[in-house]
Design a protein around this motif. Structure first.
Motif, PDB file in Angstrom:
ATOM      1  N   ARG A 236       0.827  -1.201   0.000  1.00  0.00           N
ATOM      2  CA  ARG A 236       0.000   0.000   0.000  1.00  0.00           C
ATOM      3  C   ARG A 236       0.868   1.261   0.000  1.00  0.00           C
ATOM      4  O   ARG A 236       0.615   2.205  -0.757  1.00  0.00           O
ATOM      5  CB  ARG A 236      -0.931   0.003   1.213  1.00  0.00           C
ATOM      6  N   TYR A 237       1.912   1.265   0.832  1.00  0.00           N
ATOM      7  CA  TYR A 237       2.762   2.461   0.901  1.00  0.00           C
ATOM      8  C   TYR A 237       3.540   2.652  -0.396  1.00  0.00           C
ATOM      9  O   TYR A 237       3.740   3.784  -0.848  1.00  0.00           O
ATOM     10  CB  TYR A 237       3.721   2.335   2.085  1.00  0.00           C
ATOM     11  N   ARG A 238       3.949   1.560  -1.016  1.00  0.00           N
ATOM     12  CA  ARG A 238       4.670   1.677  -2.284  1.00  0.00           C
ATOM     13  C   ARG A 238       3.768   2.280  -3.361  1.00  0.00           C
ATOM     14  O   ARG A 238       4.182   3.182  -4.103  1.00  0.00           O
ATOM     15  CB  ARG A 238       5.176   0.299  -2.718  1.00  0.00           C
ATOM     16  N   ALA A 239       2.518   1.780  -3.455  1.00  0.00           N
ATOM     17  CA  ALA A 239       1.584   2.332  -4.445  1.00  0.00           C
ATOM     18  C   ALA A 239       1.310   3.804  -4.166  1.00  0.00           C
ATOM     19  O   ALA A 239       1.218   4.628  -5.086  1.00  0.00           O
ATOM     20  CB  ALA A 239       0.285   1.529  -4.441  1.00  0.00           C
ATOM     21  N   PHE A 240       1.191   4.145  -2.879  1.00  0.00           N
ATOM     22  CA  PHE A 240       0.964   5.538  -2.487  1.00  0.00           C
ATOM     23  C   PHE A 240       2.114   6.427  -2.969  1.00  0.00           C
ATOM     24  O   PHE A 240       1.900   7.499  -3.550  1.00  0.00           O
ATOM     25  CB  PHE A 240       0.824   5.599  -0.963  1.00  0.00           C
ATOM     26  N   LEU A 241       3.362   5.977  -2.767  1.00  0.00           N
ATOM     27  CA  LEU A 241       4.511   6.773  -3.176  1.00  0.00           C
ATOM     28  C   LEU A 241       4.657   6.849  -4.689  1.00  0.00           C
ATOM     29  O   LEU A 241       5.091   7.871  -5.232  1.00  0.00           O
ATOM     30  CB  LEU A 241       5.788   6.200  -2.557  1.00  0.00           C
ATOM     31  N   GLU A 242       4.305   5.775  -5.394  1.00  0.00           N
ATOM     32  CA  GLU A 242       4.384   5.812  -6.852  1.00  0.00           C
ATOM     33  C   GLU A 242       3.397   6.830  -7.414  1.00  0.00           C
ATOM     34  O   GLU A 242       3.684   7.488  -8.424  1.00  0.00           O
ATOM     35  CB  GLU A 242       4.124   4.420  -7.417  1.00  0.00           C
ATOM     36  N   ALA A 243       2.241   6.961  -6.779  1.00  0.00           N
ATOM     37  CA  ALA A 243       1.296   8.003  -7.191  1.00  0.00           C
ATOM     38  C   ALA A 243       1.827   9.386  -6.831  1.00  0.00           C
ATOM     39  O   ALA A 243       1.776  10.323  -7.630  1.00  0.00           O
ATOM     40  CB  ALA A 243      -0.062   7.761  -6.540  1.00  0.00           C
ATOM     41  N   LEU A 244       2.373   9.506  -5.632  1.00  0.00           N
ATOM     42  CA  LEU A 244       2.868  10.798  -5.141  1.00  0.00           C
ATOM     43  C   LEU A 244       4.009  11.337  -6.011  1.00  0.00           C
ATOM     44  O   LEU A 244       4.075  12.536  -6.311  1.00  0.00           O
ATOM     45  CB  LEU A 244       3.333  10.648  -3.687  1.00  0.00           C
ATOM     46  N   THR A 245       4.910  10.454  -6.425  1.00  0.00           N
ATOM     47  CA  THR A 245       6.097  10.875  -7.168  1.00  0.00           C
ATOM     48  C   THR A 245       5.876  10.915  -8.674  1.00  0.00           C
ATOM     49  O   THR A 245       6.815  11.199  -9.424  1.00  0.00           O
ATOM     50  CB  THR A 245       7.269   9.928  -6.853  1.00  0.00           C
ATOM     51  N   GLY A 246       4.659  10.613  -9.155  1.00  0.00           N
ATOM     52  CA  GLY A 246       4.369  10.693 -10.573  1.00  0.00           C
ATOM     53  C   GLY A 246       4.801   9.486 -11.378  1.00  0.00           C
ATOM     54  O   GLY A 246       4.696   9.487 -12.610  1.00  0.00           O
ATOM     55  N   ARG A 247       5.288   8.435 -10.709  1.00  0.00           N
ATOM     56  CA  ARG A 247       5.671   7.230 -11.438  1.00  0.00           C
ATOM     57  C   ARG A 247       4.452   6.498 -11.977  1.00  0.00           C
ATOM     58  O   ARG A 247       4.543   5.775 -12.964  1.00  0.00           O
ATOM     59  CB  ARG A 247       6.498   6.310 -10.539  1.00  0.00           C
ATOM     60  N   ALA A 248       3.324   6.657 -11.322  1.00  0.00           N
ATOM     61  CA  ALA A 248       2.065   6.059 -11.793  1.00  0.00           C
ATOM     62  C   ALA A 248       1.088   7.179 -12.100  1.00  0.00           C
ATOM     63  O   ALA A 248       0.945   8.116 -11.314  1.00  0.00           O
ATOM     64  CB  ALA A 248       1.492   5.129 -10.730  1.00  0.00           C
ATOM     65  N   ARG A 249       0.429   7.059 -13.235  1.00  0.00           N
ATOM     66  CA  ARG A 249      -0.556   8.076 -13.607  1.00  0.00           C
ATOM     67  C   ARG A 249      -1.985   7.554 -13.509  1.00  0.00           C
ATOM     68  O   ARG A 249      -2.926   8.319 -13.665  1.00  0.00           O
ATOM     69  CB  ARG A 249      -0.288   8.571 -15.022  1.00  0.00           C
ATOM     70  N   VAL A 250      -2.145   6.251 -13.275  1.00  0.00           N
ATOM     71  CA  VAL A 250      -3.469   5.668 -13.048  1.00  0.00           C
ATOM     72  C   VAL A 250      -3.408   4.871 -11.757  1.00  0.00           C
ATOM     73  O   VAL A 250      -2.567   3.981 -11.606  1.00  0.00           O
ATOM     74  CB  VAL A 250      -3.912   4.761 -14.214  1.00  0.00           C
ATOM     75  N   VAL A 251      -4.276   5.199 -10.823  1.00  0.00           N
ATOM     76  CA  VAL A 251      -4.396   4.460  -9.571  1.00  0.00           C
ATOM     77  C   VAL A 251      -5.767   3.805  -9.548  1.00  0.00           C
ATOM     78  O   VAL A 251      -6.787   4.474  -9.737  1.00  0.00           O
ATOM     79  CB  VAL A 251      -4.226   5.371  -8.344  1.00  0.00           C
ATOM     80  N   ALA A 252      -5.776   2.495  -9.322  1.00  0.00           N
ATOM     81  CA  ALA A 252      -7.026   1.744  -9.161  1.00  0.00           C
ATOM     82  C   ALA A 252      -7.013   1.130  -7.778  1.00  0.00           C
ATOM     83  O   ALA A 252      -5.990   0.591  -7.337  1.00  0.00           O
ATOM     84  CB  ALA A 252      -7.146   0.665 -10.230  1.00  0.00           C
ATOM     85  N   GLY A 253      -8.144   1.204  -7.089  1.00  0.00           N
ATOM     86  CA  GLY A 253      -8.144   0.648  -5.751  1.00  0.00           C
ATOM     87  C   GLY A 253      -9.518   0.611  -5.127  1.00  0.00           C
ATOM     88  O   GLY A 253     -10.524   0.931  -5.760  1.00  0.00           O
ATOM     89  N   THR A 254      -9.535   0.178  -3.886  1.00  0.00           N
ATOM     90  CA  THR A 254     -10.751   0.199  -3.077  1.00  0.00           C
ATOM     91  C   THR A 254     -10.776   1.535  -2.325  1.00  0.00           C
ATOM     92  O   THR A 254     -10.028   2.446  -2.654  1.00  0.00           O
ATOM     93  CB  THR A 254     -10.766  -0.998  -2.125  1.00  0.00           C
ATOM     94  N   ARG A 255     -11.629   1.635  -1.305  1.00  0.00           N
ATOM     95  CA  ARG A 255     -11.859   2.953  -0.700  1.00  0.00           C
ATOM     96  C   ARG A 255     -10.584   3.589  -0.156  1.00  0.00           C
ATOM     97  O   ARG A 255     -10.503   4.808  -0.033  1.00  0.00           O
ATOM     98  CB  ARG A 255     -12.917   2.859   0.391  1.00  0.00           C
ATOM     99  N   ALA A 256      -9.550   2.792   0.158  1.00  0.00           N
ATOM    100  CA  ALA A 256      -8.296   3.364   0.643  1.00  0.00           C
ATOM    101  C   ALA A 256      -7.629   4.230  -0.410  1.00  0.00           C
ATOM    102  O   ALA A 256      -6.774   5.065  -0.083  1.00  0.00           O
ATOM    103  CB  ALA A 256      -7.338   2.239   1.059  1.00  0.00           C
ATOM    104  N   ALA A 257      -8.012   4.064  -1.680  1.00  0.00           N
ATOM    105  CA  ALA A 257      -7.345   4.788  -2.762  1.00  0.00           C
ATOM    106  C   ALA A 257      -7.923   6.169  -3.010  1.00  0.00           C
ATOM    107  O   ALA A 257      -7.331   6.945  -3.761  1.00  0.00           O
ATOM    108  CB  ALA A 257      -7.428   3.964  -4.052  1.00  0.00           C
ATOM    109  N   ILE A 258      -9.055   6.505  -2.421  1.00  0.00           N
ATOM    110  CA  ILE A 258      -9.727   7.745  -2.796  1.00  0.00           C
ATOM    111  C   ILE A 258      -8.885   8.980  -2.463  1.00  0.00           C
ATOM    112  O   ILE A 258      -9.044  10.040  -3.077  1.00  0.00           O
ATOM    113  CB  ILE A 258     -11.122   7.836  -2.119  1.00  0.00           C
ATOM    114  N   PHE A 259      -7.948   8.854  -1.516  1.00  0.00           N
ATOM    115  CA  PHE A 259      -7.080   9.978  -1.173  1.00  0.00           C
ATOM    116  C   PHE A 259      -5.728   9.916  -1.899  1.00  0.00           C
ATOM    117  O   PHE A 259      -4.840  10.695  -1.578  1.00  0.00           O
ATOM    118  CB  PHE A 259      -6.827  10.004   0.336  1.00  0.00           C
ATOM    119  N   ALA A 260      -5.541   8.999  -2.842  1.00  0.00           N
ATOM    120  CA  ALA A 260      -4.242   8.833  -3.503  1.00  0.00           C
ATOM    121  C   ALA A 260      -3.728  10.169  -4.034  1.00  0.00           C
ATOM    122  O   ALA A 260      -4.451  10.879  -4.742  1.00  0.00           O
ATOM    123  CB  ALA A 260      -4.354   7.822  -4.636  1.00  0.00           C
TER     124      ALA A 260
END
Length: 663
Positions: A236-260
Motif C-alpha cells: 500500500r505504501y509503495r503504491a501511495f509513493l508511486e502516485a505521489l512521485t508521478g511514477r504512476a498516472r493511473v491508480v485503481a483501488g478500493t476505498r483506501a485509494a480515494i485519497f491517492a
C-alpha cells in the motif's frame, strides 16, 4: 556517591523559519489543532511541510506532520524541538491536506483522523525502493476509436471527448445490460491520460479490483498501480509513493485509494456507490462518493459515478445540476436486457395467489429446467450458511439464546441449533411468548439451497459462492451456481438464466435503503445474464407490486432513483435531510444532545435501545436531523460538542454523520 550524567547540549535552532507547526497524530478530539516546535539546524532542509516527524508530547514521543514553517510562534512559552524527521519525502501534500480539511468539515471529524485515512503508515523498505527507482518517462496516450461500449450510452462519447480535451465534465452513468463496467472505466482513464492528466478509479472490493486491473492491463498501455488496504503495509505504501512521485498516472483501488496523491488529477471515478464497502468504518466514516465529489471540486477534475443503478444520493447530484446523466437509450436496453419474470404473474401460477409466497414456484422450476439445457444458471440467495435465522414454529417470534439473547441458527445439515453469538447449543429452548419448543427457518441459506437444488437435479454440477469461498468465474456449461449478493461469479457467455430467491428477505429489512439495495443487488445479478434474444431469463421471487420488482421488469434505474428521492424528500429523510447518528450510554447521549446548539429545523429522534451485544453495557441510539441547508452547521456542532467532552474527559459518544443505517 552516584555521578550525575551531563545533559547533552541542545542543538542550535535554524535561522530560516525556525518554527514548525505540527499536526499531532492523535485520536483525541480536543487535540485537533497544530502545535509549534523549534526546528534544529540539522533539520533545516528536511523538516519541510508534509514530512512525518517525531516530537515530544506530554512526556512521551509522538508522531505528527509538519503543516508549515513560520518565522515566529504565537505561543508565549518555551517551545520544544523536533526530535527526528521520519519520512524521506513530503507525504502530506498541500492538496491532500486541503482535501482532508474538507472531509473533516463535511463529516464533523478531526483533521488527524482524516489524515490517518489518507496517508498510509510509513514502510521504510518500500520508501527506499521507490525513491531509488529510475525515473519513469510516460509516452503520449491516445483515446482511440474503440470505446468498448461507451457509444451505446447517450452522452457517453461526449463525456469521453470532454475529458480527453482537458475539460472536467461530471457524469452519473447507468450502464446498459451486458456492458463490461471495468472496460468502460479503463477507457475513461485512457481519456484522462490522453489529456495529459492522471486518473483515479475506485471500486467496492478486491474482486472488482482484480477485474478492473485486468481491463487496465488490456486497454491502458502504461499500466497502473493498485492501492488497497488489504494488500499489506508495504504494497500500500509503495503504491501511495508511486502516485505521489508521478511514477504512476493511473491508480485503481478500493476505498483506501480515494485519497491517492495523484498530481494533475484529471478524472476521479467511483463504481457502484451504493455498495456499503464504500463507507469507511473508521472515524469520521467518510463515504467514497462524497470524498470523490469534494476532490473533483477541489482539483477541477472530471468526475464519474457509475454502476448498474443509481442511488438517491447520485440522483440528487443530477437534480442539483452538479452532474449530467449518461445512460442507455430504451432500444439498447431492449436489445441487451434479459427477459424478467416475476413469481405469480405468468403462466399457470398467475391464477394462484399463493404462488409469489412460495420459495420457488412452478414457473421458476420450469425456467430452471429449461435453462440448464443451455448453460449455467445463477441462483441468488440473500444469506450464507445453512439456516442462518430461526423462529418459533407457532408464533414466529425470533428464536434467541437463553444465555446471551443472541440469535439462534443451524450451522449445517444434521446439526443442532446454536447461538451465533456465544456458540452455546439450544438444547432446552422454549419460546418465551407461547412456550413452544419447535423451530422454523426464517431464511434458508446458500448451503441449504445448494443441497435442496442438488437433490432436485441429480447429475447437475452445483457450485456455491459466498462468505469465505467466493468464485471469480464459472465454466460455460450447465451448472447450478448458488451465490450470495455481491459474490456472483462471471460466466464467459453470460448465464442462461438467473433465479433471485427470497426477495422478501431483502425488501423486509428494517433499513432506509432496503428497497434501493434490493434493486441494486437484483440488477447486478440480472446484468450477468444473456440477452432475451439469446434466451436469457431472470426469475424474481418477490412481491410483484414492490417498486424494485417493477423497476427491474422495466429495467428503469433512472425512474426508480427519481421515485426513491421523491419519497425521501416527502418524508424528510436522507439525502433530502442531514442526519447525525449518536450511539452511547443513555446518560451520555442525553448530555450530548442537550449540548448541541438550537439549529434551524433541528429534530431529535430517539433515543432507542441498541440491540444487545455480548459483554457490552446497554447502549442507546439517537438521531439528530436538520434540513440539508444546515449540513455544515450540524457537522461543526457535533465536532465542537465531541471536543468539549474530550477535554473534560467525559465518556465519548460515537458520532456518525450520514450513517448508512438509521434504525
Amino acid at each position: 556517591m552516584k555521578a550525575t550524567r551531563k545533559k547533552k547540549p541542545l542543538e542550535d535552532v535554524t535561522g530560516t523559519d525556525p518554527v514548525a507547526r505540527v499536526l499531532l497524530s492523535s485520536a483525541l478530539p480536543h487535540l485537533d489543532r497544530p502545535f509549534d516546535y523549534l526546528v534544529p539546524a540539522s533539520m533545516e532542509h528536511t523538516a519541510e511541510p508534509g514530512r512525518l516527524v517525531r516530537i515530544p508530547f506530554a512526556g512521551t514521543d509522538a508522531e505528527g506532520y509538519v503543516l508549515e514553517r513560520t518565522a515566529a510562534s504565537e505561543h508565549t512559552g518555551k517551545l520544544a524541538r523536533l526530535r527526528r524527521v521520519v519520512s524521506g519525502v513530503p507525504v502530506l501534500t498541500p492538496a491532500t491536506l486541503e482535501l482532508c480539511r474538507l472531509v473533516a468539515a463535511e463529516y464533523g471529524g478531526t483533521l488527524s483522523d482524516v489524515v490517518r485515512l489518507a496517508v498510509p503508515g510509513r514502510h521504510a523498505a518500500a520508501e527506499e525502493a521507490v525513491l531509488k527507482a529510475a525515473p519513469v518517462v510516460h509516452a503520449p496516450v491516445a483515446l482511440g476509436e474503440d470505446l468498448h461500449g461507451w457509444q451505446r450510452h447517450s452522452a457517453g462519447p461526449a463525456f469521453l471527448a470532454h475529458v480527453r480535451d482537458g475539460s472536467s465534465p461530471r457524469a452519473v452513468a447507468t450502464f446498459a445490460p451486458g456492458s463490461d463496467p471495468f472496460a468502460l472505466l479503463a477507457v475513461a482513464a485512457r481519456a484522462a491520460l490522453a489529456s495529459g492528466r492522471t486518473a483515479l478509479l475506485v471500486v467496492p472490493d478486491h474482486r472488482d479490483l482484480d477485474r478492473l486491473s485486468a481491463a487496465l492491463d488490456r486497454l491502458v498501455p502504461e499500466g497502473h498501480v493498485r492501492l488497497e488496504a488489504d494488500a499489506g503495509p508495504a504494497a500500500r505504501y509503495r503504491a501511495f509513493l508511486e502516485a505521489l512521485t508521478g511514477r504512476a498516472r493511473v491508480v485503481a483501488g478500493t476505498r483506501a485509494a480515494i485519497f491517492a496523491p495523484l498530481p494533475n488529477l484529471g478524472l476521479v471515478a467511483v463504481l457502484e456507490d451504493g455498495d456499503d464497502s464504500h463507507a469507511d468504518q473508521r472515524a469520521p466514516y467518510p463515504h467514497v462518493r462524497e470524498v470523490a465529489r469534494l476532490r473533483a471540486d477541489q482539483a477541477g477534475a472530471a468526475a464519474l459515478v457509475a454502476g448498474w443503478t443509481r442511488t438517491a444520493e447520485t440522483q440528487l447530484l443530477l437534480e442539483s445540476g452538479w452532474a449530467r446523466p449518461v445512460l442507455a437509450p430504451r432500444d439498447v436496453v431492449r436489445a441487451t436486457a434479459p427477459r424478467i419474470a416475476l413469481a405469480g404473474t405468468t403462466g399457470p401460477d398467475a391464477q394462484d395467489p399463493l404462488a409469489a409466497a412460495a420459495r420457488l414456484p412452478s414457473d421458476g422450476w420450469r425456467v430452471l429446467r429449461d435453462a440448464l439445457t443451455r448453460g449455467p444458471v445463477l441462483v441468488q440467495v440473500p444469506r450464507t450458511g445453512y439456516v442462518p435465522t430461526l423462529a418459533c414454529q407457532t408464533c414466529r417470534e425470533p428464536a434467541r439464546c437463553a444465555s446471551c439473547h443472541g440469535p439462534l441458527a443451524v450451522p449445517g445439515a444434521g446439526e443442532r441449533a446454536t447461538c451465533r453469538w456465544c456458540g452455546r447449543p439450544a438444547t432446552d429452548w422454549t419460546c418465551p411468548t407461547c412456550h413452544d419448543t419447535r423451530f422454523r427457518a426464517v431464511v434458508t441459506g446458500a448451503r441449504r439451497t445448494a443441497e435442496e437444488l442438488g437433490r432436485a437435479f441429480p447429475g447437475v454440477d452445483v457450485r456455491t459462492s459466498g462468505g469465505s469461498h467466493v468464485l471469480d468465474t464459472v465454466p460455460d456449461r450447465p451448472a447450478l451456481v448458488i451465490a450470495t449478493p455481491g459474490a456472483e461469479p462471471v460466466a464467459p457467455r453470460g448465464y442462461a438464466a438467473a433465479l433471485l430467491l427470497d426477495g422478501w428477505a431483502l425488501l423486509a429489512r428494517p433499513d432506509l435503503r432496503a428497497a434501493e439495495e434490493a434493486y441494486r443487488r437484483w440488477t447486478a445479478a440480472a446484468a450477468l445474464v444473456r440477452p432475451a434474444s439469446e434466451g436469457g431469463t431472470v426469475f424474481l421471487v418477490a412481491d410483484p407490486q414492490a417498486a424494485p420488482a417493477q423497476a427491474l421488469v422495466r429495467w428503469d434505474p433512472a425512474g426508480f432513483a427519481e421515485r426513491e428521492l421523491a419519497q425521501r424528500r416527502e418524508l424528510n429523510l436522507p439525502p433530502a435531510a442531514r442526519f447525525a447518528g449518536l450511539i452511547g450510554v443513555a446518560a451520555d447521549v442525553e448530555e450530548f444532545v442537550a449540548a448541541l446548539p438550537d439549529l434551524p429545523g433541528v429534530r431529535v429522534l430517539g433515543p432507542l435501545p441498541v440491540p444487545d451485544q455480548p459483554g457490552r453495557a446497554p447502549m442507546v441510539r439517537s438521531v439528530v436531523r436538520v434540513p440539508r441547508s444546515e449540513s455544515a452547521a450540524l457537522a461543526l456542532a457535533v465536532k465542537n460538542v465531541t471536543a468539549g467532552r474530550s477535554v473534560r474527559k467525559l465518556p465519548l459518544v460515537r458520532v456518525r454523520v450520514d450513517p448508512l443505517q438509521i434504525g
